[in-house]
Design a protein around this motif. Sequence first.
Motif, mmCIF file in Angstrom:
data_model
loop_
_atom_site.group_PDB
_atom_site.id
_atom_site.type_symbol
_atom_site.label_atom_id
_atom_site.label_comp_id
_atom_site.label_asym_id
_atom_site.label_seq_id
_atom_site.Cartn_x
_atom_site.Cartn_y
_atom_site.Cartn_z
ATOM 1 N N ASN A 120 20.392 -12.681 69.560
ATOM 2 C CA ASN A 120 19.297 -12.504 68.602
ATOM 3 C C ASN A 120 17.916 -12.904 69.147
ATOM 4 N N PRO A 121 17.538 -12.421 70.339
ATOM 5 C CA PRO A 121 16.175 -12.703 70.813
ATOM 6 C C PRO A 121 15.139 -11.952 69.986
ATOM 7 N N ARG A 122 13.911 -12.430 70.045
ATOM 8 C CA ARG A 122 12.811 -11.698 69.404
ATOM 9 C C ARG A 122 12.507 -10.475 70.262
ATOM 10 N N LEU A 123 12.563 -9.308 69.654
ATOM 11 C CA LEU A 123 12.384 -8.050 70.372
ATOM 12 C C LEU A 123 11.043 -7.460 69.979
ATOM 13 N N ILE A 124 10.074 -7.602 70.883
ATOM 14 C CA ILE A 124 8.674 -7.344 70.579
ATOM 15 C C ILE A 124 8.177 -6.150 71.395
ATOM 16 N N ILE A 125 7.819 -5.053 70.745
ATOM 17 C CA ILE A 125 7.187 -3.951 71.459
ATOM 18 C C ILE A 125 5.765 -4.363 71.817
ATOM 19 N N GLU A 126 5.476 -4.357 73.115
ATOM 20 C CA GLU A 126 4.154 -4.772 73.593
ATOM 21 C C GLU A 126 3.546 -3.615 74.384
ATOM 22 N N VAL A 127 2.635 -2.891 73.749
ATOM 23 C CA VAL A 127 2.022 -1.730 74.387
ATOM 24 C C VAL A 127 0.505 -1.837 74.320
ATOM 25 N N GLY A 128 -0.169 -0.963 75.063
ATOM 26 C CA GLY A 128 -1.611 -0.950 75.063
ATOM 27 C C GLY A 128 -2.183 -0.716 73.674
ATOM 28 N N SER A 129 -3.399 -1.193 73.445
ATOM 29 C CA SER A 129 -3.996 -1.134 72.112
ATOM 30 C C SER A 129 -4.087 0.294 71.582
ATOM 31 N N ALA A 130 -4.308 1.270 72.466
ATOM 32 C CA ALA A 130 -4.423 2.656 72.023
ATOM 33 C C ALA A 130 -3.097 3.222 71.521
ATOM 34 N N LEU A 131 -1.996 2.572 71.862
ATOM 35 C CA LEU A 131 -0.663 3.066 71.488
ATOM 36 C C LEU A 131 -0.060 2.337 70.292
ATOM 37 N N GLN A 132 -0.672 1.254 69.853
ATOM 38 C CA GLN A 132 -0.026 0.402 68.857
ATOM 39 C C GLN A 132 0.195 1.101 67.521
ATOM 40 N N GLU A 133 -0.689 2.003 67.124
ATOM 41 C CA GLU A 133 -0.508 2.712 65.858
ATOM 42 C C GLU A 133 0.715 3.628 65.903
ATOM 43 N N ARG A 134 1.179 3.955 67.114
ATOM 44 C CA ARG A 134 2.335 4.853 67.264
ATOM 45 C C ARG A 134 3.662 4.093 67.310
ATOM 46 N N ILE A 135 3.631 2.776 67.210
ATOM 47 C CA ILE A 135 4.869 2.002 67.296
ATOM 48 C C ILE A 135 5.881 2.394 66.222
ATOM 49 N N PRO A 136 5.511 2.510 64.929
ATOM 50 C CA PRO A 136 6.522 2.876 63.925
ATOM 51 C C PRO A 136 7.222 4.203 64.225
#
Length: 275
Positions: free
Chosen positions: A246-262
Motif C-alpha cells: 500500500n505505498p502512496r502512488l502519486i502521478i508526478e507530471v509536468g505542469s502542462a499535463l496535470q489537467e490530463r491526469i484524470p
Amino acid sequence: MEQVQKDIPVLGAALTLRTASHLKEWLFESDRDLEIQDFVLPQLLNGNWQAIAGEYKKLLDGYRGRVGIHGPFYGFDIASNDPEIQAIIEKRLLQGLSVCEALGATHMVVHSPFTLWQHNNFGDDPGSRERLIGHCHVTMKEAVRRAESIGCVLVIENVEDVDPRERGLLADSFDSEAVQISLDTGHAHSTGGAPPVDYFVEAAGHRLAHVHIQDTDAYADRHWLPGDGTISWRAFFDALRVHADNPRLIIEVGSALQERIPACVRRLESEGLAR
C-alpha cells in the motif's frame, strides 16, 4: 470487471495549489493521495509559506486522503561532507517538516545521494559507501527526530541511482520507521545501467512507502503521463501487487499535463491496472 476494479490500486497526484484546486473533485471522490509540491522552493520556505499552507487547509477541508509534500532539494546533496553545507541542509529539511506539521502531512520526499559515479567507484575506494551514509546521518539526524515526533515519514527518492538496493541500505541505517523508500519510475527508467522499474519495486519490497509515477523515453527526465513513454506499466503494477504494501502512488507530471491526469487514470482503469 467490477471485482477487478475493486482490487486495483487507487492513484493520487503531485500538484501545486492551482492544479489541486482544479482537480479537487477528482481528489475527493476516492480520497486519492495528494503530494503538495509548492514547498520545494527556498524562497517560499524563507518567506510566508504559512499563507500557502492556510490556502491548502481550506481547500482540503473534509479530505480524508493521505497528504504529503515534496521536500526541498534544490542546490544540495544530503551526503555533503562540508559542515557549513550540512547545516543548511538540516535547516531546509526542518523547514519542510514545519510545513508538514502545519498541514498534517505524513510524508516528505527527500532526494537520494547515490550517483552513477559513486556506483562505479565504491569498490575502488574502501569505506566510501559507509562515509556517504555517515554524512547523510549528520544532515538528516534532526530531521529524522522531528519526523518521528510529528508522525511523518521521510521517503528517499531515487534520482541517479543505478543499484536499487542502495537506498534500502541507507534507509535501514537509520533504524527508524520515519525513514522509508520512494521510487520515481521515470528516474529509474532513464538512468543508464539501472535495471527495469519493476526490479526497483522488488528491491524495495515492503519498505516502498511512496512512488512517483511518470513516464519517459529512457533518455531524459520527461515527466510524461504513464503510457506516453516506454515503461512497462503492466510489469510495474504486477510487481506492486507481489512485493509492496500500500505505498502512496502519486502521478508526478509536468505542469502542462496535470489537467490530463484524470483522463489518463481512466485509461489505466480500462486496462485493469489502476484507478
